[in-house]
Design an enzyme around this catalytic site. Structure first.
Site, short mmCIF file in Angstrom:
data_model
loop_
_atom_site.label_atom_id
_atom_site.label_comp_id
_atom_site.label_asym_id
_atom_site.label_seq_id
_atom_site.Cartn_x
_atom_site.Cartn_y
_atom_site.Cartn_z
N GLU A 82 0.82 -1.22 0.00
CA GLU A 82 0.00 0.00 0.00
C GLU A 82 0.85 1.27 0.00
O GLU A 82 0.51 2.24 -0.66
CB GLU A 82 -0.96 0.00 1.19
CG GLU A 82 -2.14 -0.95 1.04
CD GLU A 82 -1.75 -2.40 1.23
OE1 GLU A 82 -0.70 -2.65 1.86
OE2 GLU A 82 -2.49 -3.28 0.77
N HIS A 152 -12.39 -5.71 7.07
CA HIS A 152 -13.01 -5.47 5.77
C HIS A 152 -14.26 -4.60 5.94
O HIS A 152 -15.18 -4.67 5.14
CB HIS A 152 -13.39 -6.80 5.08
CG HIS A 152 -12.21 -7.65 4.71
ND1 HIS A 152 -11.52 -8.38 5.63
CD2 HIS A 152 -11.58 -7.85 3.52
CE1 HIS A 152 -10.52 -9.01 5.04
NE2 HIS A 152 -10.52 -8.71 3.76
#
Lengths: 350, 146
Positions: A82, A152
């Site tokens: 990321e 999530h």
């Protein structure tokens, strides 16, 4: 070079009159985003789209067919990194290209926070506008999805809105997603585009085929009312609409419902005008209540509307725990909690 | 850092590499990287359909040539230590155990709602005590919705 206006924030630009923009196609959120990304890739030759698994179409299908349509040099995968994805966006944008970077789940944005906060957000400021990386759209799915659990389901907007230099945007459906994304593509500031993942398939609207823009930094009043101002963003608007309907049906309370659309910079003016009319405010978001973005809204409104207030300002939010798995249904600020808050402030004022 | 690359699907090779790596680590007080080469036959997760990005022929090829369990079974068969009936009986028994465990796990009742607010901190702070109280009162008030 400050000689050109950053038209992405042009509030004089009216919201699109959807009824006049024909033809339209019924699209869900991922299809609308897909069409918008394709348009950007088509019309901006410097634009590139990259992230984990975007090449085969993306885990939520937002980038399907884009590699085939626009080429492998425009749409490509990155390694699982990321900070690398964010860093690459910064580098590419600093050379003038439009970098559309994807973080696969907003829960994974945290390894990139140093790049986002210390590089992306500060490049313009620390160079006195000699350099910038404004041509970035960092897209990432966020929010509860029913079974996402700790990693999530997160809504990280509070971390991002606390960072001067960023623009933070969250659409509530396919229509405004297109308008906001096309504005983001021309914004001279880096945009973090948070996409509520539960809406990818479940939110379906008739979306005009032609391109159109919605100004960043401008909220939308999606329901008019005089009794209480209700504010939210993203998928929470669906919950709030249910709460507003219940309030009207059960108690004859007419709520004014506002979608902020852009969280940074946020359209305080629209909310102020509304609260001066209603005297009451309920803000709701999934993210934990302490230091959530609702706190910013409430602080500003109490300062600007103090003499117009008839009741304490309420926040209906997630609890101060990590996002749970099996208890999601009890954790989220659902329509019943919001109905209760709406009723409470109206009764307080009576 | 010392390292060794090994066929990760060969149980004996992995055992040998690990044995050597451990001996090296202990005698040198130094770390060792074991790079065990393998292949992911299944999908990435239950949300993934890997046929979207790879040929099923590729998966079959690895499965036939390199699947660690198949290789080990073949090795035992060749030595006459097990035959396919033994393997089938063993797999059957294991499947029964797994299903039994699943059934008993499914029968377990859900944890208490109060656990939602536990383990955030060592001690539950005041604001969480208050939030828990709020939630319980809310559920009582709107009980038909929960």
């Amino acid at each position: 070079n400050q000689s050109t206006v950053n038209t992405a924030y042009d509030r004089t630009l009216p919201d699109p009159d959807y009824s006049s923009l024909k033809p339209q196609t019924s699209l869900n959120l991922f299809s609308s985003i897909n069409a918008s990304l394709s348009h950007i890739l088509e019309t901006n030759p410097s634009s590139v789209l990259f992230g984990e698994d975007v090449a085969f179409g993306g885990v939520f299908r937002c980038s399907q067919n884009l590699r085939e349509q626009h080429g492998s040099h425009r749409v490509f995968n990155t390694p699982l990194s990321e900070n690398g994805i964010a860093g690459m966006a910064i580098g590419y944008a600093s050379m003038g290209g439009l970098a559309i970077a994807e973080i696969q789940f907003a829960d994974y944005i945290f390894p990139a926070i140093d790049q986002i906060v210390n590089e992306m957000a500060k490049m313009r400021y620390r160079s006195g506008s000699q350099w910038d990386c404004g041509s970035i759209i960092l897209r990432t799915p966020c929010g509860a999805v029913g079974h996402g659990g700790h990693y999530h389901s997160q809504s990280p907007e509070a971390y991002l809105t606390h960072t001067p230099g960023l623009c933070v945007v969250m659409p509530r459906g396919p229509r405004c997603a297109k308008g906001l994304l096309l504005s983001a593509a021309e914004c001279k500031d880096p945009v973090i585009f948070l996409e509520p993942k539960i809406l990818y398939r479940s939110a379906v609207e008739d979306v005009p085929d032609e391109p159109y823009k919605i100004p960043l930094g401008k909220a939308e009043i999606i329901r008019s009312g005089t009794d209480v101002t209700v504010v939210g963003w993203g998928s929470q608007l669906r919950v709030l609409e249910k709460a507003c309907n219940l309030a009207s049906e059960k108690f004859g309370i007419e709520c004014e419902l506002i979608d902020l659309r852009t969280l940074l910079p946020w359209d305080a003016e629209t909310v102020i005008q509304s609260v001066e009319k209603t005297g009451k405010l309920v803000v709701s978001h999934e993210a934990p209540i302490t230091c959530g973005f609702g706190a910013e809204v409430v602080s500003t409104i109490q300062e600007k509307c103090f003499l117009s207030l008839e009741a304490p300002l309420k926040r209906v939010c997630g609890y101060d725990t990590p996002f749970p798995l099996v208890f999601e249904k009890y954790y989220v600020p659902d329509e019943w909690k919001n109905l209760d808050a709406i009723k409470e402030v109206v009764e307080f004022a009576q | 850092m010392a390292s060794i690359r090994v066929d990760g699907n060969d149980v004996f090779a992995v055992h040998a590499a690990t044995r050597e790596a451990r001996a090296y680590a202990v005698s040198n007080s130094a770390p060792v990287l074991i790079e065990a080469m393998t292949y992911r036959q299944g999908h990435h997760s239950t949300s993934d359909d890997s046929t979207r990005y790879r040929d099923s022929d590729e998966v079959d090829s690895f499965s036939n040539q390199s699947d660690p369990l198949k290789r080990l079974n073949k090795f035992f068969e060749e030595h006459g230590w097990m035959d396919s009936d033994d393997v089938a009986a063993m797999e059957n028994q294991e499947r029964k155990e797994v299903l039994k465990s699943m059934e008993s796990a499914e029968k377990r009742s859900k944890p208490k709602l109060s656990t939602l607010f536990e383990d955030v901190y060592y001690d539950k702070p005041d604001h969480l005590i208050n939030q828990e109280k709020e939630l319980m009162e809310h559920i009582k008030k709107y009980s038909e919705q929960y």
